[in-house]
Design a protein around this motif. Sequence first.
Motif, PDB file in Angstrom:
ATOM      1  N   VAL A  22       0.810  -1.221   0.000  1.00 11.50           N
ATOM      2  CA  VAL A  22       0.000   0.000   0.000  1.00 11.50           C
ATOM      3  C   VAL A  22       0.844   1.273   0.000  1.00 11.50           C
ATOM      4  O   VAL A  22       0.359   2.342   0.363  1.00 11.50           O
ATOM      5  N   ASN A  23       2.102   1.165  -0.415  1.00 16.49           N
ATOM      6  CA  ASN A  23       2.984   2.333  -0.473  1.00 16.49           C
ATOM      7  C   ASN A  23       3.058   3.082   0.854  1.00 16.49           C
ATOM      8  O   ASN A  23       2.999   4.316   0.905  1.00 16.49           O
ATOM      9  N   ALA A  24       3.208   2.305   1.937  1.00 22.57           N
ATOM     10  CA  ALA A  24       3.416   2.923   3.244  1.00 22.57           C
ATOM     11  C   ALA A  24       4.744   3.671   3.216  1.00 22.57           C
ATOM     12  O   ALA A  24       5.763   3.166   2.744  1.00 22.57           O
ATOM     13  N   PRO A  64       3.551   0.763  11.555  1.00 16.14           N
ATOM     14  CA  PRO A  64       4.265  -0.326  12.228  1.00 16.14           C
ATOM     15  C   PRO A  64       5.765  -0.065  12.343  1.00 16.14           C
ATOM     16  O   PRO A  64       6.374  -0.349  13.379  1.00 16.14           O
ATOM     17  N   TYR A  65       6.358   0.479  11.282  1.00 14.02           N
ATOM     18  CA  TYR A  65       7.787   0.804  11.348  1.00 14.02           C
ATOM     19  C   TYR A  65       8.048   1.869  12.413  1.00 14.02           C
ATOM     20  O   TYR A  65       8.972   1.745  13.231  1.00 14.02           O
ATOM     21  N   LEU A  66       7.233   2.920  12.424  1.00 14.86           N
ATOM     22  CA  LEU A  66       7.439   3.995  13.390  1.00 14.86           C
ATOM     23  C   LEU A  66       7.283   3.488  14.825  1.00 14.86           C
ATOM     24  O   LEU A  66       8.059   3.850  15.715  1.00 14.86           O
ATOM     25  N   LEU A  67       6.291   2.616  15.061  1.00 19.42           N
ATOM     26  CA  LEU A  67       6.113   2.065  16.401  1.00 19.42           C
ATOM     27  C   LEU A  67       7.273   1.166  16.790  1.00 19.42           C
ATOM     28  O   LEU A  67       7.627   1.071  17.972  1.00 19.42           O
ATOM     29  N   PRO A 237       1.017   8.669  25.770  1.00 13.58           N
ATOM     30  CA  PRO A 237       0.388   7.353  25.949  1.00 13.58           C
ATOM     31  C   PRO A 237      -0.916   7.170  25.175  1.00 13.58           C
ATOM     32  O   PRO A 237      -1.155   6.109  24.601  1.00 13.58           O
ATOM     33  N   ASP A 238      -1.767   8.216  25.150  1.00 18.65           N
ATOM     34  CA  ASP A 238      -3.034   8.039  24.440  1.00 18.65           C
ATOM     35  C   ASP A 238      -2.829   7.941  22.936  1.00 18.65           C
ATOM     36  O   ASP A 238      -3.560   7.228  22.233  1.00 18.65           O
ATOM     37  N   THR A 239      -1.807   8.644  22.421  1.00 18.88           N
ATOM     38  CA  THR A 239      -1.490   8.534  20.998  1.00 18.88           C
ATOM     39  C   THR A 239      -0.980   7.135  20.676  1.00 18.88           C
ATOM     40  O   THR A 239      -1.421   6.507  19.702  1.00 18.88           O
ATOM     41  N   GLN A 240      -0.067   6.629  21.477  1.00 15.40           N
ATOM     42  CA  GLN A 240       0.450   5.285  21.257  1.00 15.40           C
ATOM     43  C   GLN A 240      -0.664   4.252  21.331  1.00 15.40           C
ATOM     44  O   GLN A 240      -0.730   3.325  20.515  1.00 15.40           O
ATOM     45  N   ALA A 241      -1.566   4.404  22.299  1.00 10.23           N
ATOM     46  CA  ALA A 241      -2.672   3.456  22.440  1.00 10.23           C
ATOM     47  C   ALA A 241      -3.585   3.509  21.222  1.00 10.23           C
ATOM     48  O   ALA A 241      -4.033   2.469  20.715  1.00 10.23           O
ATOM     49  N   MET A 246      -5.504   1.078  16.226  1.00  9.25           N
ATOM     50  CA  MET A 246      -5.750   1.163  14.782  1.00  9.25           C
ATOM     51  C   MET A 246      -5.112  -0.010  14.057  1.00  9.25           C
ATOM     52  O   MET A 246      -5.731  -0.643  13.192  1.00  9.25           O
ATOM     53  N   LEU A 247      -3.879  -0.347  14.416  1.00 10.54           N
ATOM     54  CA  LEU A 247      -3.216  -1.480  13.786  1.00 10.54           C
ATOM     55  C   LEU A 247      -3.934  -2.783  14.074  1.00 10.54           C
ATOM     56  O   LEU A 247      -4.049  -3.659  13.209  1.00 10.54           O
ATOM     57  N   ALA A 248      -4.430  -2.939  15.295  1.00 12.32           N
ATOM     58  CA  ALA A 248      -5.169  -4.155  15.644  1.00 12.32           C
ATOM     59  C   ALA A 248      -6.435  -4.282  14.804  1.00 12.32           C
ATOM     60  O   ALA A 248      -6.799  -5.374  14.354  1.00 12.32           O
ATOM     61  N   ARG A 249      -7.103  -3.124  14.557  1.00  9.63           N
ATOM     62  CA  ARG A 249      -8.335  -3.169  13.758  1.00  9.63           C
ATOM     63  C   ARG A 249      -8.093  -3.621  12.338  1.00  9.63           C
ATOM     64  O   ARG A 249      -8.909  -4.312  11.735  1.00  9.63           O
ATOM     65  N   ILE A 250      -6.954  -3.197  11.784  1.00 12.77           N
ATOM     66  CA  ILE A 250      -6.696  -3.554  10.376  1.00 12.77           C
ATOM     67  C   ILE A 250      -5.844  -4.814  10.249  1.00 12.77           C
ATOM     68  O   ILE A 250      -5.432  -5.183   9.153  1.00 12.77           O
ATOM     69  N   GLY A 251      -5.558  -5.460  11.399  1.00 10.75           N
ATOM     70  CA  GLY A 251      -4.920  -6.755  11.349  1.00 10.75           C
ATOM     71  C   GLY A 251      -3.444  -6.746  11.112  1.00 10.75           C
ATOM     72  O   GLY A 251      -2.881  -7.716  10.604  1.00 10.75           O
ATOM     73  N   LYS A 252      -2.775  -5.632  11.464  1.00  8.79           N
ATOM     74  CA  LYS A 252      -1.325  -5.548  11.255  1.00  8.79           C
ATOM     75  C   LYS A 252      -0.599  -6.295  12.373  1.00  8.79           C
ATOM     76  O   LYS A 252      -1.036  -6.271  13.518  1.00  8.79           O
TER      77      LYS A 252
END
Length: 252
Positions: A22-24, A64-67, A237-241, A246-252
């Motif tokens: 997806v050209n991340a 995912p890379y940034l995290l 913390p709230d941004t990280q959460a 978001m990643l969990a929702r899209i299955g990453k």
Amino acid sequence: MSLIESSVHHNIHELRLQRAPVNALNPELCNALTHAVQAAIEQGAQGIVLAGGPKVFSAGLDVPYLLSLGDDQDALLRAWRAFFNAAHALASCSVPVVAAMAGHAPAGGCVLALCCDYRILADGPYRIGLNETQVGLVAPEGIQALLSRAVGPHRAERLLVAGAMPEAAEALQIGLVDELTDIDNVAVRARAWLEDLLKLPTMPMRETRRIARAAVVDCLRDERIDLDRFVSAWMEPDTQAALRAMLARIGK
């Protein structure tokens, strides 16, 4: 394989993002785009088409890379700087640039498009916008100004606060994109728009464009992005959460 596929159509260079699926936008892709824009100018391009993948122009920054960088603020700064360098390369390009979007353009994908002269989006259920608040982020003032320049301040406020991403028809209606066309015809229409523009006398067109687009370049000044503050907020913390949810929702 190169992260940017370059093809030449007479005096128009097409640069296609080529990082599946997806050209991340990771630093390698951002740096490759910056260099590709510079190389196109050096090779005599009179206009540039920026294209992406089918159904997704670019899904934005590679979260995912940034995290994975954890709390390494130096690495985070380098990653975000690579992105803003690519945006600046498009905004300050000495020749016209068209975003040819054959699919969705959220967040960073939308920013790249906003830095182009003209935006063509595939007609259909494709979305474009700055959805930062949806994932726990605050778009920098300069990025908010880019959106405001396209759609006006009140509408930009509504879109930004909600993190809204309108579909193609609404995006055209509000001025977020300039044109819709069939998904298979997006790059062709982009080249056609440039071909018409390039029929004008070169110096007057380019100088008028430079004056008109000074505000676009100004949006990306360091003071208006405030990258140190942005990266500090990234670690909240709230941004990280929100990002991990978001990643969990899209299955990453």
